[in-house]
Design a protein around this motif. Structure first.
Motif, mmCIF file in Angstrom:
data_model
loop_
_atom_site.group_PDB
_atom_site.id
_atom_site.type_symbol
_atom_site.label_atom_id
_atom_site.label_comp_id
_atom_site.label_asym_id
_atom_site.label_seq_id
_atom_site.Cartn_x
_atom_site.Cartn_y
_atom_site.Cartn_z
ATOM 1 N N SER A 120 -30.316 45.125 95.536
ATOM 2 C CA SER A 120 -30.539 46.004 94.393
ATOM 3 C C SER A 120 -30.322 47.463 94.787
ATOM 4 O O SER A 120 -29.697 48.234 94.042
ATOM 5 C CB SER A 120 -31.957 45.807 93.850
ATOM 6 N N ALA A 121 -30.818 47.860 95.961
ATOM 7 C CA ALA A 121 -30.657 49.244 96.421
ATOM 8 C C ALA A 121 -29.196 49.565 96.718
ATOM 9 O O ALA A 121 -28.708 50.652 96.392
ATOM 10 C CB ALA A 121 -31.512 49.481 97.660
ATOM 11 N N VAL A 122 -28.482 48.606 97.318
ATOM 12 C CA VAL A 122 -27.063 48.832 97.616
ATOM 13 C C VAL A 122 -26.258 48.927 96.322
ATOM 14 O O VAL A 122 -25.387 49.789 96.179
ATOM 15 C CB VAL A 122 -26.502 47.712 98.514
ATOM 16 N N ASN A 123 -26.553 48.062 95.361
ATOM 17 C CA ASN A 123 -25.840 48.110 94.073
ATOM 18 C C ASN A 123 -26.115 49.410 93.331
ATOM 19 O O ASN A 123 -25.235 49.934 92.634
ATOM 20 C CB ASN A 123 -26.235 46.910 93.218
ATOM 21 N N THR A 124 -27.332 49.942 93.471
ATOM 22 C CA THR A 124 -27.649 51.242 92.856
ATOM 23 C C THR A 124 -26.803 52.339 93.489
ATOM 24 O O THR A 124 -26.295 53.232 92.800
ATOM 25 C CB THR A 124 -29.140 51.561 93.022
ATOM 26 N N LEU A 125 -26.618 52.276 94.812
ATOM 27 C CA LEU A 125 -25.767 53.237 95.510
ATOM 28 C C LEU A 125 -24.322 53.134 95.012
ATOM 29 O O LEU A 125 -23.663 54.154 94.745
ATOM 30 C CB LEU A 125 -25.827 52.984 97.012
ATOM 31 N N VAL A 126 -23.833 51.909 94.867
ATOM 32 C CA VAL A 126 -22.478 51.692 94.355
ATOM 33 C C VAL A 126 -22.336 52.284 92.951
ATOM 34 O O VAL A 126 -21.332 52.932 92.621
ATOM 35 C CB VAL A 126 -22.132 50.186 94.350
ATOM 36 N N ASP A 127 -23.357 52.074 92.120
ATOM 37 C CA ASP A 127 -23.338 52.613 90.751
ATOM 38 C C ASP A 127 -23.275 54.139 90.757
ATOM 39 O O ASP A 127 -22.572 54.742 89.936
ATOM 40 C CB ASP A 127 -24.577 52.154 89.981
ATOM 41 N N LYS A 128 -24.011 54.765 91.674
ATOM 42 C CA LYS A 128 -23.994 56.232 91.751
ATOM 43 C C LYS A 128 -22.605 56.735 92.118
ATOM 44 O O LYS A 128 -22.115 57.734 91.548
ATOM 45 C CB LYS A 128 -25.020 56.722 92.782
ATOM 46 N N LEU A 129 -21.958 56.059 93.056
ATOM 47 C CA LEU A 129 -20.611 56.461 93.454
ATOM 48 C C LEU A 129 -19.621 56.250 92.310
ATOM 49 O O LEU A 129 -18.760 57.096 92.047
ATOM 50 C CB LEU A 129 -20.173 55.662 94.683
ATOM 51 N N ARG A 130 -19.754 55.117 91.622
ATOM 52 C CA ARG A 130 -18.859 54.820 90.503
ATOM 53 C C ARG A 130 -19.046 55.823 89.365
ATOM 54 O O ARG A 130 -18.087 56.202 88.677
ATOM 55 C CB ARG A 130 -19.133 53.409 89.999
#
Length: 434
Positions: A220-230
């Motif tokens: 969940s934390a990694v996907n949140t990071l990916v979302d921020k970059l996207r």
């Protein structure tokens, strides 16, 4: 009295008959609705190949579709915001008039169409060309005058239709600072607080920490990071001062992602006023970005470690083994040693195992073993064993074949032990009535 009553009844019957007649007439006409709106343009959306918009100021914006993707070719080549251009295409594809003002206008100046505010040209895939001229706003401000090139007919069109076409380059350009495809990411590296953290995907497509050492990741934390970059986008209004802000800022993070097309990177800095600026490998220049982007990247290794002891999540286990007992799922029942167990008490135990999380990670921790659990899930493909130890007043846990040591809250351990002790047999079924 009787003649009066008869008169009232006659009147009521007449009214009722009229209502029934009107109702039937309304229903009969309901299925005969006709679209009486006048079309200014009607073009299949898949036929749009190029859109050229010339403004009264002399500014020209040209959009071209290549391989199903729109690009800005004038005033300079730029990637286009696909959603923004698609919205424009939708407006042009079926453009309605509010009304026809004149069938054959002799004086275009009256409507501002001698020097149009917007001159739109559309090139189709089949080679045909369509045009649209938009002049002054109507006196009420609710619309604008429009006509087709070579046609003397004058229309009024809704103001929102004009607004859909009256765009600046900044409205139509792709403002994303990273353009990777989320579902094709294979690697992600973050240099921020502490050592650089690298993430990769395992055979199940789940994020794992690869560097500085192999560790379980909080997906969940990694996907949140990916979302921020996207979601990182340039603040167009602040572009002029962005280069200066970036140069004077302190480095916050450098993120690098890898997808099927290669690597992309984003460096973020923060100035003394806590404004964030970014430089992307995909887009020219430096740009101001939203505060939540900067804060979302300012993370350390510990922010991405998985603190859960078990990975089965909401995939219900098929078997739970404790030191003193073993429970196996059979259909919709839990069994132990040939006995049917009370489902609710077994489920409470599973919930406590599922929620078991570390308060923090420690380098060392031992003591006497006080609880062991092995959970089998995912149709037998996932087997997880956890041992909990007590040392003084502190509790530590380890997963089998993993070096990480999880420190646990004492109450969470007490609740888990209590749930294990309260698992009981199911109540006997009442005898069937004969």
């Amino acid at each position: 009295m009787k003649p009066k009553g008869l008169l009232v009844a006659t009147v009521l019957l007449a009214v009722l008959g009229g209502v029934v007649w009107w109702s039937n007439r309304k229903e009969a006409s309901a299925g005969k609705t006709t679209d009486t709106s006048t079309k200014i343009l009607s073009i299949p959306e898949d036929q749009f190949q190029e859109i050229r918009i010339k403004k009264l100021t002399g500014e020209v914006i040209n959009l071209r579709r290549d391989n199903s993707k729109w690009q800005i070719t004038e005033p300079k080549p730029l990637p286009a915001d696909q959603d923004a251009v698609s919205s424009m295409v939708t407006s042009l594809a079926s453009l309605n008039a509010d009304k026809v003002v004149e069938e054959k206008a002799a004086d275009l100046q009256t409507y501002g169409l001698h020097m149009p505010t917007l001159d739109v040209e559309i090139k189709r895939k089949d080679g045909k060309t369509d045009g649209l001229l938009i002049g002054d706003d109507t006196p009420t401000g609710s619309g604008a005058y429009a006509k087709l090139p070579g046609d003397a007919k004058i229309y009024t069109m809704a103001s929102f239709s004009k607004s859909a076409l009256d765009k600046r380059v900044d409205d139509l350009r792709d403002k994303r600072l990273m353009t990777f495809e989320t579902d094709k990411l294979t690697r992600l590296e973050l240099q921020a607080k502490g050592p650089a953290v690298e993430f990769g995907k395992n055979s199940a497509g789940e994020w794992q920490i690869v560097k500085p050492r192999p560790l379980r990741a909080d997906s969940s934390a990694v996907n949140t990071l990916v979302d921020k970059l996207r979601d990182a986008k340039m603040d167009i209004a602040a572009t002029a001062d962005a280069a200066k802000g970036f140069a004077a800022g302190t480095k916050v993070a450098l993120a690098t992602v890898t997808d099927a097309s290669g690597n992309q990177s984003l460096e973020v800095r923060k100035d003394k006023d806590k404004n964030y600026f970014a430089k992307s490998s995909v887009v020219e220049g430096m740009h101001k970005v939203a505060t939540d982007i900067g804060e979302g990247l300012d993370k350390s290794l510990e922010d991405f470690r998985n603190k859960k002891l078990f990975d089965f999540g909401f995939s219900d286990p098929g078997k739970v083994d404790l030191k003193a007992a073993s429970y196996t799922k059979s259909g919709d029942k839990w069994m132990s040693g040939g006995k049917t167990m009370d489902n609710s008490t077994v489920q409470t135990l599973i919930d406590k195992l599922r929620d078991l999380s570390a308060t923090k990670f420690v380098e060392a921790g031992g003591g006497e073993s006080i609880f062991e659990a092995t959970v089998t899930s995912n149709s037998g493909k996932r087997v997880e064993k956890v041992v909990i130890r007590k040392q003084g007043t502190r509790y530590f846990a380890q997963r089998e074949n993993e070096p990480s040591i999880y420190e646990l809250d004492g109450k969470a351990v007490d609740d888990l032990q209590k749930a294990a002790s309260e698992v009981k047999e199911a109540a006997p079924e009442p005898p069937k009535k004969k």
